[in-house]
Design a protein around this motif. Structure first.
Motif, PDB file in Angstrom:
ATOM      1  N   SER A 207      30.106  18.113  18.514  1.00 41.57           N
ATOM      2  CA  SER A 207      29.268  19.278  18.240  1.00 41.57           C
ATOM      3  C   SER A 207      29.739  19.878  16.936  1.00 41.57           C
ATOM      4  CB  SER A 207      29.381  20.300  19.373  1.00 41.57           C
ATOM      5  OG  SER A 207      30.623  20.947  19.295  1.00 41.57           O
ATOM      6  N   SER A 208      29.024  20.902  16.488  1.00 36.04           N
ATOM      7  CA  SER A 208      29.425  21.498  15.222  1.00 36.04           C
ATOM      8  C   SER A 208      30.363  22.666  15.437  1.00 36.04           C
ATOM      9  CB  SER A 208      28.199  21.931  14.440  1.00 36.04           C
ATOM     10  OG  SER A 208      27.675  23.084  15.023  1.00 36.04           O
ATOM     11  N   ALA A 209      30.891  22.802  16.662  1.00 39.70           N
ATOM     12  CA  ALA A 209      31.875  23.851  16.910  1.00 39.70           C
ATOM     13  C   ALA A 209      33.134  23.550  16.108  1.00 39.70           C
ATOM     14  CB  ALA A 209      32.207  23.912  18.397  1.00 39.70           C
ATOM     15  N   SER A 210      33.701  24.603  15.499  1.00 40.43           N
ATOM     16  CA  SER A 210      34.893  24.335  14.708  1.00 40.43           C
ATOM     17  C   SER A 210      36.119  24.192  15.605  1.00 40.43           C
ATOM     18  CB  SER A 210      35.092  25.425  13.666  1.00 40.43           C
ATOM     19  OG  SER A 210      34.636  26.646  14.143  1.00 40.43           O
ATOM     20  N   PHE A 211      36.115  24.851  16.742  1.00 37.41           N
ATOM     21  CA  PHE A 211      37.221  24.696  17.682  1.00 37.41           C
ATOM     22  C   PHE A 211      36.671  24.513  19.086  1.00 37.41           C
ATOM     23  CE2 PHE A 211      38.934  27.374  14.281  1.00 37.41           C
ATOM     24  CZ  PHE A 211      39.965  26.549  13.868  1.00 37.41           C
ATOM     25  N   ARG A 212      37.389  23.720  19.861  1.00 37.61           N
ATOM     26  CA  ARG A 212      37.001  23.605  21.267  1.00 37.61           C
ATOM     27  C   ARG A 212      38.246  23.757  22.125  1.00 37.61           C
ATOM     28  NH1 ARG A 212      34.304  18.740  21.700  1.00 37.61           N
ATOM     29  NH2 ARG A 212      36.277  17.682  22.005  1.00 37.61           N
ATOM     30  N   PHE A 213      38.125  24.620  23.109  1.00 35.05           N
ATOM     31  CA  PHE A 213      39.216  24.832  24.054  1.00 35.05           C
ATOM     32  C   PHE A 213      38.840  24.253  25.396  1.00 35.05           C
ATOM     33  CE2 PHE A 213      39.580  28.523  21.226  1.00 35.05           C
ATOM     34  CZ  PHE A 213      40.900  28.393  20.842  1.00 35.05           C
ATOM     35  N   LEU A 214      39.833  23.705  26.058  1.00 35.00           N
ATOM     36  CA  LEU A 214      39.670  23.393  27.468  1.00 35.00           C
ATOM     37  C   LEU A 214      40.417  24.479  28.213  1.00 35.00           C
ATOM     38  CD1 LEU A 214      38.885  21.462  29.775  1.00 35.00           C
ATOM     39  CD2 LEU A 214      41.122  20.430  29.495  1.00 35.00           C
ATOM     40  N   VAL A 215      39.725  25.142  29.123  1.00 38.45           N
ATOM     41  CA  VAL A 215      40.390  26.221  29.840  1.00 38.45           C
ATOM     42  C   VAL A 215      40.530  25.850  31.309  1.00 38.45           C
ATOM     43  CG1 VAL A 215      38.239  27.478  30.130  1.00 38.45           C
ATOM     44  CG2 VAL A 215      40.381  28.703  30.307  1.00 38.45           C
ATOM     45  N   GLU A 216      41.720  26.104  31.838  1.00 40.54           N
ATOM     46  CA  GLU A 216      41.980  25.881  33.255  1.00 40.54           C
ATOM     47  C   GLU A 216      42.614  27.142  33.813  1.00 40.54           C
ATOM     48  OE1 GLU A 216      43.332  21.296  33.567  1.00 40.54           O
ATOM     49  OE2 GLU A 216      44.227  22.524  32.022  1.00 40.54           O
ATOM     50  N   PRO A 217      42.421  27.387  35.080  1.00 44.36           N
ATOM     51  CA  PRO A 217      43.051  28.586  35.642  1.00 44.36           C
ATOM     52  C   PRO A 217      44.554  28.396  35.736  1.00 44.36           C
ATOM     53  CG  PRO A 217      41.914  27.357  37.347  1.00 44.36           C
ATOM     54  CD  PRO A 217      41.599  26.684  36.062  1.00 44.36           C
ATOM     55  N   ALA A 218      45.240  29.493  35.677  1.00 44.51           N
ATOM     56  CA  ALA A 218      46.690  29.465  35.823  1.00 44.51           C
ATOM     57  C   ALA A 218      47.095  30.676  36.656  1.00 44.51           C
ATOM     58  CB  ALA A 218      47.355  29.519  34.453  1.00 44.51           C
ATOM     59  N   PRO A 219      48.230  30.594  37.323  1.00 46.76           N
ATOM     60  CA  PRO A 219      48.660  31.733  38.142  1.00 46.76           C
ATOM     61  C   PRO A 219      48.753  33.003  37.303  1.00 46.76           C
ATOM     62  CG  PRO A 219      50.000  29.823  38.613  1.00 46.76           C
ATOM     63  CD  PRO A 219      49.132  29.446  37.461  1.00 46.76           C
ATOM     64  N   ALA A 220      48.295  34.094  37.886  1.00 54.53           N
ATOM     65  CA  ALA A 220      48.257  35.351  37.140  1.00 54.53           C
ATOM     66  C   ALA A 220      49.654  35.900  36.936  1.00 54.53           C
ATOM     67  CB  ALA A 220      47.395  36.360  37.893  1.00 54.53           C
ATOM     68  N   ALA A 221      49.740  36.787  35.956  1.00 58.22           N
ATOM     69  CA  ALA A 221      51.018  37.454  35.722  1.00 58.22           C
ATOM     70  C   ALA A 221      51.281  38.440  36.856  1.00 58.22           C
ATOM     71  CB  ALA A 221      50.980  38.177  34.387  1.00 58.22           C
ATOM     72  N   HIS A 222      52.534  38.828  37.018  1.00 56.15           N
ATOM     73  CA  HIS A 222      52.858  39.840  38.023  1.00 56.15           C
ATOM     74  C   HIS A 222      52.558  41.215  37.465  1.00 56.15           C
ATOM     75  CE1 HIS A 222      54.556  37.166  40.924  1.00 56.15           C
ATOM     76  NE2 HIS A 222      55.326  36.600  40.005  1.00 56.15           N
ATOM     77  N   ARG A 223      52.346  42.125  38.385  1.00 55.20           N
ATOM     78  CA  ARG A 223      52.154  43.506  37.937  1.00 55.20           C
ATOM     79  C   ARG A 223      53.508  44.095  37.556  1.00 55.20           C
ATOM     80  NH1 ARG A 223      47.076  45.492  39.416  1.00 55.20           N
ATOM     81  NH2 ARG A 223      46.113  44.276  41.078  1.00 55.20           N
ATOM     82  N   HIS A 224      53.482  44.915  36.530  1.00 61.02           N
ATOM     83  CA  HIS A 224      54.715  45.557  36.092  1.00 61.02           C
ATOM     84  C   HIS A 224      54.747  46.977  36.606  1.00 61.02           C
ATOM     85  CE1 HIS A 224      56.264  42.468  33.335  1.00 61.02           C
ATOM     86  NE2 HIS A 224      54.991  42.133  33.251  1.00 61.02           N
ATOM     87  N   LEU A 225      55.890  47.361  37.104  1.00 60.61           N
ATOM     88  CA  LEU A 225      56.058  48.736  37.560  1.00 60.61           C
ATOM     89  C   LEU A 225      56.401  49.601  36.351  1.00 60.61           C
ATOM     90  CD1 LEU A 225      58.052  48.012  40.797  1.00 60.61           C
ATOM     91  CD2 LEU A 225      55.673  48.688  40.571  1.00 60.61           C
ATOM     92  N   PRO A 226      56.240  50.901  36.481  1.00 60.92           N
ATOM     93  CA  PRO A 226      56.492  51.770  35.316  1.00 60.92           C
ATOM     94  C   PRO A 226      57.899  51.617  34.746  1.00 60.92           C
ATOM     95  CG  PRO A 226      55.413  52.992  37.050  1.00 60.92           C
ATOM     96  CD  PRO A 226      55.685  51.637  37.604  1.00 60.92           C
ATOM     97  N   ASP A 227      58.873  51.290  35.583  1.00 55.86           N
ATOM     98  CA  ASP A 227      60.233  51.184  35.050  1.00 55.86           C
ATOM     99  C   ASP A 227      60.488  49.821  34.404  1.00 55.86           C
ATOM    100  OD1 ASP A 227      60.182  49.658  37.258  1.00 55.86           O
ATOM    101  OD2 ASP A 227      62.045  50.411  38.146  1.00 55.86           O
ATOM    102  N   GLY A 228      59.463  48.999  34.317  1.00 54.80           N
ATOM    103  CA  GLY A 228      59.631  47.746  33.613  1.00 54.80           C
ATOM    104  C   GLY A 228      59.907  46.572  34.531  1.00 54.80           C
ATOM    105  N   SER A 229      60.244  46.853  35.777  1.00 58.88           N
ATOM    106  CA  SER A 229      60.509  45.739  36.687  1.00 58.88           C
ATOM    107  C   SER A 229      59.196  45.128  37.163  1.00 58.88           C
ATOM    108  CB  SER A 229      61.332  46.234  37.873  1.00 58.88           C
ATOM    109  OG  SER A 229      60.571  47.177  38.585  1.00 58.88           O
ATOM    110  N   VAL A 230      59.315  43.986  37.799  1.00 58.88           N
ATOM    111  CA  VAL A 230      58.131  43.241  38.199  1.00 58.88           C
ATOM    112  C   VAL A 230      57.891  43.444  39.676  1.00 58.88           C
ATOM    113  CG1 VAL A 230      57.321  40.894  38.560  1.00 58.88           C
ATOM    114  CG2 VAL A 230      58.329  41.529  36.388  1.00 58.88           C
ATOM    115  N   LEU A 231      56.657  43.689  40.045  1.00 55.75           N
ATOM    116  CA  LEU A 231      56.313  43.843  41.451  1.00 55.75           C
ATOM    117  C   LEU A 231      56.021  42.457  42.014  1.00 55.75           C
ATOM    118  CD1 LEU A 231      55.634  45.755  43.806  1.00 55.75           C
ATOM    119  CD2 LEU A 231      53.299  45.755  43.006  1.00 55.75           C
TER     120      LEU A 231
END
Lengths: 312, 473
Positions: A207-231
């Protein structure tokens, strides 16, 4: 000798023409520019500046030569229809990123595919708002035929009234080949507007697209608590597994990209691993309250009660 | 079976309407009988009425074989009433219709004069003179009344005119007097036009018919120029336009096009139709060409004049409106949509899609409702109808499942967030609608789903159903 010179001249003219068609800088000009840049390295940047949308993620931006072109097609492809969430997510996050960088009143046009809407669901504006795109930012179109969709995309690009166009298609339809994609690419170039081609469950295709990405799902990031630690065990910002399939850069690139809908920017995702899950629960689940001996609230029984299907 | 209509030859033979078919066949074995087609007759009458739109916008159907034209204020455009009538009848005759017509100051009188009299133009003072010799049938009254009038020897309208009104009303009801007054013009009678009258309209008659699309568009632009001053004088701009094309052979095409903003600019009006003509390309058969073009403004709105600024930002607003108009003209108004929030906490009721062309007007002036904003995450794509999944090993009483099967694929749940309880809206729903507990689940592959359980696990009852309602990025 004179003949040779004329042939050279013709050759140069043809080369220039090809370079112009391909949207590259002209060889002769490029050489001149290089000479210039040797003298004045700052000036070159401002001169040779096709509008680009950087991801803000260094390895990606280097591979993309500065970012996604804002006057061309970028294709986003997924292997399966089941990955529609990740694919639409990436396309929308790019649009949202673009809006964050270039604030404007102009909306975004999402040309939906009817079957994809049945398979993967209709766009949900409340979820999109949490994703970084407000309700007024998106126009939805649901043309019945592919021809209508192509016409719509072309008109939208040519009008210049929309900040970006997302064209959603499914598979590799015969009517959307190299000719059509080239036509769209030229329109996008003329109007200086980006087209994100969202191809669900599609194969790699010229195609004439200048870039093509293949996208796959990946595990989401963890939520961060206000103090910077990970929930632990929480589902935070979405992460996409991106593979840059088509680019000028020969080395294939694959990375995890995290989208932050609040700041509307990308960052490099980390492999979250499976620290907390049902199957391998944490070895030390933290402090439990001591069991009260003879009160109503006793220590819970071991394990959890689970609903099984009835055997008979 | 009975005869319902006759042509000239059979009329001359002495056949009558309402006569039995067997009887007619016995009298004249060679007659050619065609089954009656009500719909086709009606269609033909409609087509003639469409054609008559060239004389006046107020055309009404009258039963199965008549048309009313309200020519108030139109006659002078055609050189007076006599010429107008002659023109209509002459043209229809050329098309092969046997027609009679009358012009008078009341519909009732015209009806009577062209069915039972000689037709033509009837002056106001000649009303009674024309009406008197006509039979009472000419008053548009039912058969029973006619029969009883005949019994009393009241056969002509002239017999009724000198009669005292009270006994007539007592004996035959008010209807007879109403019809009499209508015929005399004492009682105003309104005809009901087939189409709404356009707020504004302009037309162009052509000595030489045109066929080409670009000519039609060019002419539309010219007509729009002549409309512009009138639109400006009223301070309005058109929202819905209609282009009426009269073909040489009498067929009429109507092409409507809407705009998302009130328009005055002739260029933008004609560009509306350029997309529309492309869309209806195959249905618009130019034949031998169009001889009359009319541009109607069916709906208009207040036109707000806004001054452009030097930065040129105003252009993007115009080009967006232009884009919406073009797409709506070509692919239909419901192709381009925007999401409109509704005040509901049920996810599927929280938004509806409205056509962009309509929504852009509503936005101005009306107050926006503050929609329900959920605290927790909502999916990117929502299923119109939540899809049933098989959930395995859900934690009782209110935990997420450990794995579930959706569309024949088993997903292992790695992480889960929830539950978020959403209760049904009792003011909309039936009483037996279950409340839902929503979970965000992430599968092994990294796909994220929005899944809910409708109802609860209750001992001794069937297990509640699980459904997937949306997917996250």
């Amino acid at each position: 000798m004179a003949e040779h010179a004329t042939a050279q001249e013709t050759l140069f003219a043809l080369r220039e023409q090809i370079a112009r068609l391909e949207g590259k800088s002209l060889p002769a000009l490029a050489a001149a520019e290089q000479a210039d840049s040797a003298a004045d390295p700052e000036g070159r940047k401002s001169k040779n500046n096709t509008p680009r949308l950087p991801f803000g993620v260094p390895p990606m931006d280097i591979a993309l030569e500065g970012g996604l072109p804002l006057d061309g097609i970028t294709e986003i492809r997924s292997h399966l229809m089941g990955d529609a969430g990740a694919a639409s997510g990436l396309a929308l996050s790019l649009a949202s990123h673009l809006k964050a960088r270039q604030p404007s009143e102009a909306p975004l046009l999402w040309i939906c595919d009817v079957v994809s809407m049945q398979e993967a669901g209709i766009p949900y504006s409340i979820g999109l708002k949490q994703f970084g795109l407000s309700r007024r930012d998106i126009l939805y179109a649901s043309p019945r035929k592919l021809d209508d969709a192509l016409w719509l995309a072309e008109t939208a690009l040519a009008s210049g009234a929309l900040v970006a166009v997302i064209l959603e298609i499914r598979g590799n339809p015969k009517h959307f080949g190299l000719t059509e994609s080239r036509r769209l690419g030229l329109r996008a170039k003329a109007a200086g507007r980006p087209l994100f081609l969202l191809r669900h469950a599609g194969e790699e295709e010229a195609s004439s697209a200048s870039f093509r990405f293949l996208v796959e799902p990946a595990p989401a990031a963890h939520r961060h608590l206000p103090d910077g630690s990970v929930l632990g065990d929480s589902i935070g910002h979405p992460v996409f597994r991106l593979t840059l399939e088509k680019s000028r850069n020969p080395a294939p690139l694959s990375l995890l990209l995290e989208w932050n809908p609040h700041d509307r920017q990308f960052s490099l995702g980390q492999d979250a691993g499976e620290a907390f899950s049902f199957r391998n629960p944490p070895a030390h689940p933290g402090a439990r309250l001591p069991a009260s001996a003879d009160r109503q609230n006793r220590a819970p029984a071991l394990g959890t009660v689970v609903a099984f299907e009835r055997a008979s | 079976m009975r005869l319902t209509a006759l042509d000239e030859v059979s009329e001359r033979l002495g056949l009558k309407r309402g006569q039995g078919l067997a009887e007619a066949r016995a009298m004249f074995p060679k007659i050619d009988v065609v089954d009656e087609d009500d719909a086709a007759d009606h269609g033909l009458l409609e087509a003639i009425a469409d054609w008559c739109d060239r004389y006046t916008p107020l055309v009404a159907l009258d039963g199965r074989e008549g048309l009313f034209l309200d020519i108030t204020g139109c006659a002078h455009l055609f050189g007076g009433e006599e010429t107008l009538l002659k023109d209509i009848l002459g043209r229809l005759l050329q098309m092969g219709f046997d027609v009679k017509g009358a012009i008078s100051s009341s519909p009732g009188l015209s009806w009577a004069a062209c069915r039972f009299g000689r037709g033509g133009v009837i002056a106001d003072q000649a009303t009674e003179e024309v009406l008197a010799p006509l039979p009472v049938n000419a008053l548009r009254i039912d058969e029973a009344t006619v029969a009883s009038l005949y019994k009393l020897g009241l056969k002509r309208i002239g017999d009724l005119l000198p009669m005292p009104r009270a006994p007539l009303a007592r004996r035959f009801g008010m209807h007879l007097l109403l019809r009499l007054d209508q015929a005399l013009g004492h009682n105003e009678e309104a005809i009901s036009p087939r189409r709404p009258v356009a707020a504004l309209s302009a037309e162009r008659r052509l000595p030489e018919p045109i066929q080409a699309e670009e000519h039609i568009l060019q002419l539309t632009g010219q007509i729009a120029i002549s409309l512009k001053s009138e639109l400006e004088a009223r301070g309005v701009g058109g929202r819905v336009f209609e282009l009426v094309l009269f073909r040489v052979d009498g067929r009429v095409f109507r092409i409507a096009a809407g705009a998302s903003q009130p328009l005055q600019d002739p260029k933008r009006i004609s560009s509306l139709f350029s997309e529309r003509l492309n869309a209806v390309h195959d249905d618009l058969d130019a034949g031998f060409g169009f001889e009359l073009l009319r541009l109607n403004v069916l709906q208009h709105d207040v036109f707000r004049i806004s001054q452009g600024d030097f930065t040129g930002n105003g252009d993007s607003e115009i080009s967006l409106a232009d884009f919406i108009d073009r797409v709506s003209a070509r692919l239909g108004a419901d192709c381009l949509q925007i999401a409109d929030p509704k005040q509901s906490h049920m996810p599927e009721r929280a938004e509806i899609f409205v056509p962009a062309i309509a929504a852009r007007i509503v936005r101005e002036g009306t107050r926006e409702l503050s929609a329900f904003v959920p605290r927790s995450d909502r999916p990117l794509r929502l299923f119109r109808h939540p899809e049933l999944v098989e959930a395995f090993a859900a934690t009782v009483p209110d935990g997420p499942p450990r794995r579930f099967r959706w569309r024949r694929i088993v997903h292992e749940v790695i992480r889960a967030e929830g539950p978020e309880r959403i209760s049904p809206e009792w003011w909309h729903d039936e009483e037996d609608v279950e409340e839902r507990d929503y979970f965000r689940l992430e599968s092994e592959a990294g796909r994220r789903f929005w899944i809910f359980r409708a109802g609860h696990y209750v001992a001794g009852k069937a297990a509640p159903t699980w459904r997937v309602h949306g997917i996250f990025a």
